[in-house]
Enzyme design. Structure first.
Site, PDB file in Angstrom:
ATOM      1  N   ASP A 196       0.843  -1.193   0.000  1.00 50.37           N
ATOM      2  CA  ASP A 196       0.000   0.000   0.000  1.00 50.37           C
ATOM      3  C   ASP A 196       0.882   1.250   0.000  1.00 50.37           C
ATOM      4  OD1 ASP A 196      -2.144  -1.684   0.142  1.00 50.37           O
ATOM      5  OD2 ASP A 196      -2.667  -1.221   2.220  1.00 50.37           O
TER       6      ASP A 196
ATOM      7  N   ALA B 187      -8.662  -1.128   5.986  1.00 48.83           N
ATOM      8  CA  ALA B 187      -8.524  -2.486   6.542  1.00 48.83           C
ATOM      9  C   ALA B 187      -9.503  -2.801   7.667  1.00 48.83           C
ATOM     10  CB  ALA B 187      -7.100  -2.777   7.012  1.00 48.83           C
ATOM     11  N   ALA B 188     -10.473  -1.925   7.920  1.00 52.00           N
ATOM     12  CA  ALA B 188     -11.460  -2.246   8.954  1.00 52.00           C
ATOM     13  C   ALA B 188     -12.266  -3.485   8.572  1.00 52.00           C
ATOM     14  CB  ALA B 188     -12.390  -1.060   9.175  1.00 52.00           C
ATOM     15  N   GLY B 189     -12.710  -3.545   7.317  1.00 50.96           N
ATOM     16  CA  GLY B 189     -13.454  -4.713   6.863  1.00 50.96           C
ATOM     17  C   GLY B 189     -12.620  -5.975   6.905  1.00 50.96           C
ATOM     18  N   ASP B 190     -11.348  -5.864   6.530  1.00 48.55           N
ATOM     19  CA  ASP B 190     -10.455  -7.021   6.561  1.00 48.55           C
ATOM     20  C   ASP B 190     -10.242  -7.498   7.997  1.00 48.55           C
ATOM     21  OD1 ASP B 190     -10.125  -6.839   3.810  1.00 48.55           O
ATOM     22  OD2 ASP B 190      -8.378  -5.540   3.981  1.00 48.55           O
TER      23      ASP B 190
END
Length: 305
Positions: free
Chosen positions: A14, A251-254
């Protein structure tokens, strides 16, 4: 180490800049900072599951370059089995170009690089990893035919199959749905999958019903500050989100997916696993970056209940 959670998916470096707001078309903005951070939805979910208590293996491809070496080293540092992280000669490692604004929203452009080489034949070389797992997780940052191959094979092996349909640009192939135990989209992904507007618990319930009618086992729609909706054929339950001050939602969903999978592999109930994933995700948005923001089991256990 025998992994109980196997992630088949993407590894990206990233490239993250912060700016006052997201740029408009044709506009040049002055950024405030720049960092390189290990990421990719697959790798993020692998790190999340590992930090949150699972024994994890990763199947994926990187380029034969410095970014690829750094990504592999980052996973190894988390205790993740990387025997199936393959370097592809003559290819670049996948990258994600990320702009984060002052309100903590982000815009992302992804270049697949090595992730485009995760073919069914690559996965088949590591079928033993799938056979040993309790939970198998896929996303949509590797070739579509490979995702379908993994879902089908994991179903044949009797594993718990999780698909995080990200990034979603339209409906999934019809034959995939019966292979999926838990489909975990966010609002925009649920909209892309169903064509229905999803911006509330009520609209999420309608989208989840459509997806289950297509054949998926159970659906968890993550709704950011509005929490999450867990839907089965028999019922739907809303889980309120923990209240935190967001800094960066990357990256909250991850983190949620990895935490949910780790908790399931540990034998927790679905409700317990969802709450565990929610707290982990909430803690992640209070920190910057993708993998650096992901909390540990100890962080989650220390969160006020």
């Amino acid at each position: 180490m025998q992994a109980n959670v196997v992630i088949v998916g993407s590894l990206n470096m990233d490239l993250v800049t912060r700016a006052p707001r997201l740029p408009r078309a044709g506009e040049t903005l002055a950024g405030q900072s720049f960092v390189t951070v290990p990421g990719g939805k697959g790798a993020n979910q692998a790190v999340a599951a590992a930090r949150l208590g699972a024994k994890v293996a990763m199947i994926g491809c990187v380029g034969n370059d410095a970014y690829g070496e750094q990504l592999r080293a980052a996973l190894l540092a988390e205790g993740i089995d990387c025997q199936a992280v393959t370097a592809v000669a003559g290819e670049s490692t996948g990258v994600a170009l990320i702009v984060v604004d002052d309100s903590s929203q982000n815009a992302i452009v992804i270049v697949a690089g090595g992730n485009g080489h995760v073919a069914p034949a690559v996965v088949d070389r590591f079928d033993a990893l799938l056979s040993q797992a309790q939970v198998v997780i896929c996303q949509l940052e590797i070739p579509v035919e490979t995702v379908g191959h993994v879902l089908k094979r994991s179903r044949e092996l009797g594993k718990i199959v999780i698909l995080n349909p990200a990034p979603a640009v339209g409906p999934l192939p019809d034959d995939w749905y019966p292979w999926i135990d838990y489909l975990i989209p966010n609002e925009s992904e649920a909209t892309a999958l169903t064509g229905l507007p999803v911006d509330s618990v009520t609209t999420a319930q309608a989208a989840a019903a459509t997806l289950m009618k297509a054949g998926v086992g159970k659906v968890i729609v993550t709704l950011g500050e509005q929490g999450a909706l867990f839907a089965t054929q028999a019922s739907a339950q809303h889980f309120a989100a923990p209240k935190v001050q967001a800094v960066d939602t990357t990256a909250a969903g991850d983190t949620f997916v990895g935490g949910f999978a780790a908790a399931l592999a540990e034998g927790k109930s679905e409700a317990e696993a969802i709450r565990f994933g929610q707290v982990a995700a909430a803690l992640s948005v209070t920190r910057s970056g993708a993998q650096p923001s992901i909390p540990t089991v100890e962080d989650v256990q220390g969160y006020p209940s």
